[in-house]
Design a protein around this motif. Structure first.
Motif, PDB file in Angstrom:
ATOM      1  N   THR A  91       0.835  -1.205   0.000  1.00  0.00           N
ATOM      2  CA  THR A  91       0.000   0.000   0.000  1.00  0.00           C
ATOM      3  C   THR A  91       0.867   1.251   0.000  1.00  0.00           C
ATOM      4  O   THR A  91       1.856   1.329   0.732  1.00  0.00           O
ATOM      5  N   VAL A  92       0.491   2.215  -0.824  1.00  0.00           N
ATOM      6  CA  VAL A  92       1.082   3.548  -0.814  1.00  0.00           C
ATOM      7  C   VAL A  92      -0.045   4.533  -0.557  1.00  0.00           C
ATOM      8  O   VAL A  92      -1.123   4.420  -1.150  1.00  0.00           O
ATOM      9  N   THR A  93       0.165   5.496   0.340  1.00  0.00           N
ATOM     10  CA  THR A  93      -0.881   6.476   0.644  1.00  0.00           C
ATOM     11  C   THR A  93      -0.481   7.867   0.165  1.00  0.00           C
ATOM     12  O   THR A  93       0.700   8.219   0.151  1.00  0.00           O
ATOM     13  N   ARG A  94      -1.471   8.596  -0.243  1.00  0.00           N
ATOM     14  CA  ARG A  94      -1.320   9.992  -0.633  1.00  0.00           C
ATOM     15  C   ARG A  94      -2.491  10.776  -0.058  1.00  0.00           C
ATOM     16  O   ARG A  94      -3.587  10.234   0.126  1.00  0.00           O
ATOM     17  N   THR A  95      -2.275  12.062   0.204  1.00  0.00           N
ATOM     18  CA  THR A  95      -3.362  12.975   0.552  1.00  0.00           C
ATOM     19  C   THR A  95      -3.273  14.182  -0.362  1.00  0.00           C
ATOM     20  O   THR A  95      -2.208  14.788  -0.500  1.00  0.00           O
ATOM     21  N   VAL A  96      -4.391  14.499  -1.024  1.00  0.00           N
ATOM     22  CA  VAL A  96      -4.432  15.665  -1.900  1.00  0.00           C
ATOM     23  C   VAL A  96      -5.519  16.606  -1.415  1.00  0.00           C
ATOM     24  O   VAL A  96      -6.531  16.187  -0.839  1.00  0.00           O
TER      25      VAL A  96
END
Length: 347
Positions: A133-138
């Protein structure tokens, strides 16, 4: 030459009068080159085969876009990057956006954003359930409307396909008109469209498997020759997939199930079928007892099929001993789960 449904089962019957079908004795056929509409088994339009990664390929996931913390003025976003993994490894975002994939890269359809912070969880899942899993917040700020926005009606499909686009423009402060619109659909640096009409119909034929960054460049002008025009750009990623790769992946999934059943590996075979149906499959396979391997040995070879982005219908055939020269066939159906992993749904 005909493909005959066994009389004891309500299986589909397909006619192979369009060509000579050799006896189904070759090992692990993935379809014969019959002419079917958009099936993945056409002659000439697609490569006859595709190379799958090895079963021992480790999972690896790299997200190229978006960067963490990106601030956007558009209400939707594409997520894309590269990955590696064994055959039939899937990619999804927030558990509901299966990506368009080839053997090494992925692109999602547009993902809707809400004003404020939007967490994105990009998950790589193997056929047997391991994951990364890779997480990002935009951040989506509706007040930051871009001057130019180019969006495709889809982020990709199986090649060849014509894809339409929509261009939205907002004349920036201090400017009065659009003086030039240039669009490079396939990212090769050449503009296929040059116009001043913001409402001109936009479409491009993507003829082969590829990953392209379509680009729109719009020049705004205030009508004053003494000031420089304002140039704004927007990009949209298009990923065209090979039917041959999907076909080989689905055949590999079917033969993985067959091999595991031949080896009496029911727990491993269950990983090839839809998650919600595994209890029923397990009961049926366990009910065969010592006859499971024999039953698996009798499963046929893939001879034809049709493939879409989320489901597929294949035909599996074995020689019909009661009707020499004919074949007993049955349908084999697949669905793509929300993880992006293909599973067998019916057989």
């Amino acid at each position: 030459m005909k493909l005959r449904a066994p009389s004891s089962l309500a299986f589909l019957v397909f006619c192979f009068a369009c060509g000579s079908l050799p006896r189904a004795v070759a090992s692990e056929n993935c379809g014969y080159p019959l002419s079917l509409n958009k099936s993945g088994f056409e002659i000439g339009e697609q490569p006859p085969t595709a190379v799958l990664p090895s079963n021992s390929t480790p999972l690896s996931l790299s997200v190229a876009f978006p960067p963490d913390g990106a601030v956007l003025g558009t209400p939707s976003i594409q997520v894309y990057g590269t990955y590696s993994g064994p055959p039939n490894t899937g990619i999804s975002v927030n558990g509901e956006y299966p990506a368009i994939q080839d053997a090494a890269s992925f692109t999602t359809q547009l993902i809707a954003l809400s004003p404020g912070a939007n967490p994105l969880s990009i998950v790589l899942t193997s056929q047997d359930g391991t994951s990364q899993t890779v997480t990002r917040t935009v951040q989506y700020n509706p007040s930051l409307v871009p001057d130019v926005s180019l969006i495709g009606f889809t982020s990709g499909d199986y090649a060849p396909k014509r894809i339409g686009f929509k261009l939205t423009t907002h004349v920036p402060a201090g400017q009065s008109a659009i003086s030039l619109i240039e669009i490079d659909f396939n990212g090769d640096g050449n503009f296929e469209i040059t116009t001043t009409d913001a409402g001109a119909p936009l479409a491009f034929d993507f003829t082969s498997p590829s990953v392209s960054l379509a680009r729109a460049r719009v020049t705004f002008d205030d009508g004053n020759s003494g000031t420089s025009p304002v140039v704004s750009e927007s990009t949209f990623r298009v990923q065209m997939s090979a039917l041959a790769y999907a076909r080989e992946s689905l055949c590999n999934l079917y033969y993985t199930m067959k091999h595991r059943l031949q080896a009496q590996d029911i727990s491993g075979a269950l990983n090839t079928v839809l998650t919600q149906d595994r209890a029923d499959w397990q009961s049926a396979w366990q009910g065969l007892g010592v006859n499971l391997s024999t039953a698996a040995n009798g499963l046929g070879e893939v001879v034809s099929g049709r493939i879409s982005s989320s489901s597929a219908d294949f035909v599996v055939a074995t020689p019909d001993t009661e009707h020499p020269g004919d074949y007993a066939g049955f349908p084999l159906q697949f669905k793509r789960e929300s993880t992006g992993v293909w599973r067998i749904s019916e057989m």
